[in-house]
Design a protein around this motif. Structure first.
Motif: not given
Length: 700
Positions: A129-151
């Motif tokens: 989930x590199x795109x999510x980690x990058x978004x959290x790093x750039x916004x410095x704010x918590x992120x709540x994901x949609x439903x997905x299947x864990x790898x």
């Protein structure tokens, strides 16, 4: 005479006409009344179900908010900042998070540090989930994901990612994984009526939880008409068909904070029962009307009285008074209506009590919020950029140096900001409004009295019901915190400087002691340890004053009190109150230690009747003024001029002369040693800017 014209209408026809003239309007009016009642009931059901959907959406928000808040707190854990990942892992395991929750820690590039679902130290694959980690790093704010299947687990998951900020840098990303079962429990707790359907959708309109057959539909997309309705509006009502083919009336509400939605559907067949009940009562009313027409003449008076009672009950209901059920009127419809009015009256009173309870809870919640704001000295504010409206609390105005009732506009706020910080504040507000992100900014303000203060402002944008953008937030006066941070930096700098000086002093003592040892002095090592002990005692004295200096009298007592007699006459100290800077305390303390050691070994303190007098004064006749300290011994053995200069004499003369720029005179008179120490008063100053004030204070 003409015969009267034959009547064209028979009595039967007149009666039937009368029956029709009376019954048809009554039936039509009754039908309209029942239809209005049905519509009112349907509207009440719609409103109640819509409120239920809205309340569940808010409950969903609160549940997510609680998890986000927990992640914010955990992200600030000192064990992560110190790199003790195993300790943090152990704390999380000891916390006994209920299944199906687990926590993982990632580096911003996706490398997995640990995951509480597996033992600590197990090598795990990198996050995909590199795109999510990058978004959290750039916004410095918590992120709540949609439903997905864990790898890793292959399970359906919802994750909450929070940044771990160390030294203003996002060093790690802490992730909380939640399975749909957590949201399934929320629906299960609502005890949805059998036959109804409730569901939770994520931002992508995918089903996260469902009351009916969740094992079959969780993970599927919502029906197309539900997706279209959510895309068009954040809440509403629509006629649709569920994924399992049931015709329903659907009520939905979308969370403004996270974009998740809650929908609840009621089968159309259940709503149709209201129409059937209305038609049933309409048919009964029609039969009663027909029978009533036959008995109208006989029952007119009997009917008039219950009608009056019903009117009175309706009027009482309109005045919100209690309506009690009277004795039977012998007319079923009238009794039914009266009972309905009594029930409606009871329902109204119940709703009013509930409304009062809700208002009381809201007032209590507002009072708690106000108490929390006051306790933290937070001031609340609201700014509407379109109209320029700026609403502030009394505490907010006080943070900017304004009175409780003093007007304070947004222009006043901008003008009070320090000129060097205005551009930064304006850019932060514009960025928060443009990106719809939270506002966090600190800047200096100039109060009306000219004093400078620091303010921290936090805010969040929101969209009102009229579509007008506004920003709400809090302000806090943080001048004390800023000053404390500055003092801490100065103290650390001063401590670094003092430690270097102390180490230089120890190095000098060690060097001279080594030379004495090379000259076959067997007591050199003991002398060295005694000097270090004296230096440690002086350090303890400075520690009690937080390295702000020490009184000259305290420095003398610190070294000489161990040799004082019970009546305090053997050692006499006399002089004005003089405060020495830390470097002067260390140098003078070491010199007094050497003088006392020599007096104990060879001088006046080596015999019971020996005495030591120490006097000091500030001389104003020299430029700059000088501090004069005189050490005089008496009553001891006859003093002889030493054949060679010892280590103590070297330490006194070189140490004080080099560190304080002073002059030391030693007189080995036969009656006792006399030492006169003179050094400029500036060498004891902590700040050269205070030189004038110090001269005036010590002039006496």
């Amino acid at each position: 005479m003409d015969r009267p014209e034959r009547a064209r209408t028979s009595l039967r026809q007149v009666l039937w006409g009368l029956v029709l003239a009376i019954s048809l309007p009554i039936i039509l009016v009754a039908a309209g009344g029942f239809y209005s009642g049905y519509r009112a009931e349907q509207q009440a059901v719609d409103q109640r179900m819509q409120e239920t959907a809205r309340a569940m959406s808010l409950l969903l928000d609160r549940e997510i908010d609680k998890s986000v808040l927990v992640m914010r707190v955990l992200a600030q854990s000192p064990t992560i900042a110190s790199g003790d990942f195993e300790g943090f892992y152990r704390r999380m395991k000891d916390a006994r998070l209920a299944d199906p929750f687990w926590i993982a820690l990632f580096e911003p590039d996706g490398r997995t540090v640990f995951n509480t679902r597996v033992p600590y130290g197990v090598r795990l694959p990198d996050s995909n989930r590199l795109d999510v980690l990058r978004q959290v790093r750039e916004t410095r704010e918590p992120h709540v994901s949609n439903l997905y299947t864990g790898s890793l687990s292959g399970e359906r998951l919802i994750t909450i990612d929070a940044p771990v900020i160390i030294d203003e840098t996002v060093a790690y990303i802490l992730t909380l994984a939640i399975t749909p079962e957590a949201f399934q429990n929320i629906i299960r707790d609502q005890r949805i009526v059998d036959g109804w359907n409730a569901a939770v959708l994520d931002r992508g309109k995918r089903i996260v939880a469902r009351s009916r057959a969740p094992e079959r539909f969780v993970g599927q997309m919502a029906s197309a008409n539900v997706q279209d309705a959510l895309a068009a509006s954040s809440e509403g009502i629509l006629q649709s068909v569920t994924l399992d083919g049931v015709a329903v009336r659907t009520y939905f509400n979308q969370s403004p904070a996270y974009g998740w939605s809650f929908i609840i559907s009621v089968p159309t067949s259940e709503l149709a029962q209201s129409i059937q009940r209305s038609l049933f009562w309409l048919m009964i009313l029609a039969g009663v009307v027909l029978g009533g027409l036959i008995l109208a003449a006989l029952l007119a008076r009997a009917i008039a009285r219950p009608v009056d009672q019903l009117v009175a009950a309706a009027q009482a209901l309109g005045r919100r008074e209690s309506v009690s059920g009277p004795d039977s009127t012998q007319v079923l419809e009238f009794d039914t209506i009266r009972t309905a009015l009594a029930e409606a009256s009871a329902d109204i009173r119940t709703h009013e009590r509930d409304r009062e309870d809700v208002l009381a809870q809201m007032a209590e919640s507002e009072a708690r919020l106000r108490l929390a704001l006051n306790a933290g000295h937070f001031g609340s504010w609201e700014f509407t950029p379109e109209t320029g409206t700026f609403i502030t609390s009394a505490t907010c105005r006080a943070n900017f140096g304004r009175g409780r009732d003093e007007p304070f506009s947004y222009a006043d706020l901008v003008s009070s900001i320090h000129p060097e910080d205005r551009a930064m504040q304006a850019e932060a507000v514009a960025q928060a409004i443009a990106d719809n992100t939270d506002l966090h900014v600190e800047y200096r303000t100039i109060w009306p009295d000219g004093s400078e203060h620091w303010i921290r402002v936090s805010g969040r944008t929101r969209m009102g019901e009229n579509g007008q953008l506004s920003m709400v937030g809090v302000s806090q006066e943080i001048t004390e915190r800023k000053l404390a941070e500055e003092r801490q930096r100065l103290l650390l700098h001063e401590l670094n400087h003092r430690v270097k000086n102390t180490l230089a002093t120890v190095q000098s003592v060690a060097s001279l002691t080594r030379r004495s040892a090379q000259n076959t002095d067997p007591a050199a090592w003991n002398a060295f340890m005694d000097r270090l002990h004296g230096l440690a005692k002086t350090h303890d004295l400075l520690t009690t004053t937080h390295w702000q200096g020490a009184l000259l009298e305290d420095v003398l007592k610190n070294e000489l009190d161990p040799y004082q007699d019970a009546i305090r006459q053997r050692i006499r100290l006399r002089g004005p109150r003089i405060n020495l800077q830390p470097s002067a305390v260390l140098a003078l303390g070491l010199a007094i230690h050497e003088m006392a050691t020599n007096a104990v070994k060879y001088g006046s303190l080596s015999v019971p009747d020996g005495k030591v007098h120490v006097m000091w004064a500030v001389t104003s006749g020299t430029v700059p003024p000088s501090l004069l300290v005189e050490w005089t011994e008496s009553g001891g053995p006859t003093v002889k001029e030493p054949e060679r200069q010892g280590f103590g004499t070297k330490l006194i003369q070189r140490g004080l002369a080099q560190q304080l720029g002073g002059e030391i005179k030693l007189d080995f008179a036969p009656s006792g040693v006399r030492c006169v120490i003179t050094f400029p008063i500036e060498t004891m100053m902590a700040d050269a800017d205070d030189a004038g004030e110090t001269r005036q204070r010590y002039a006496s």
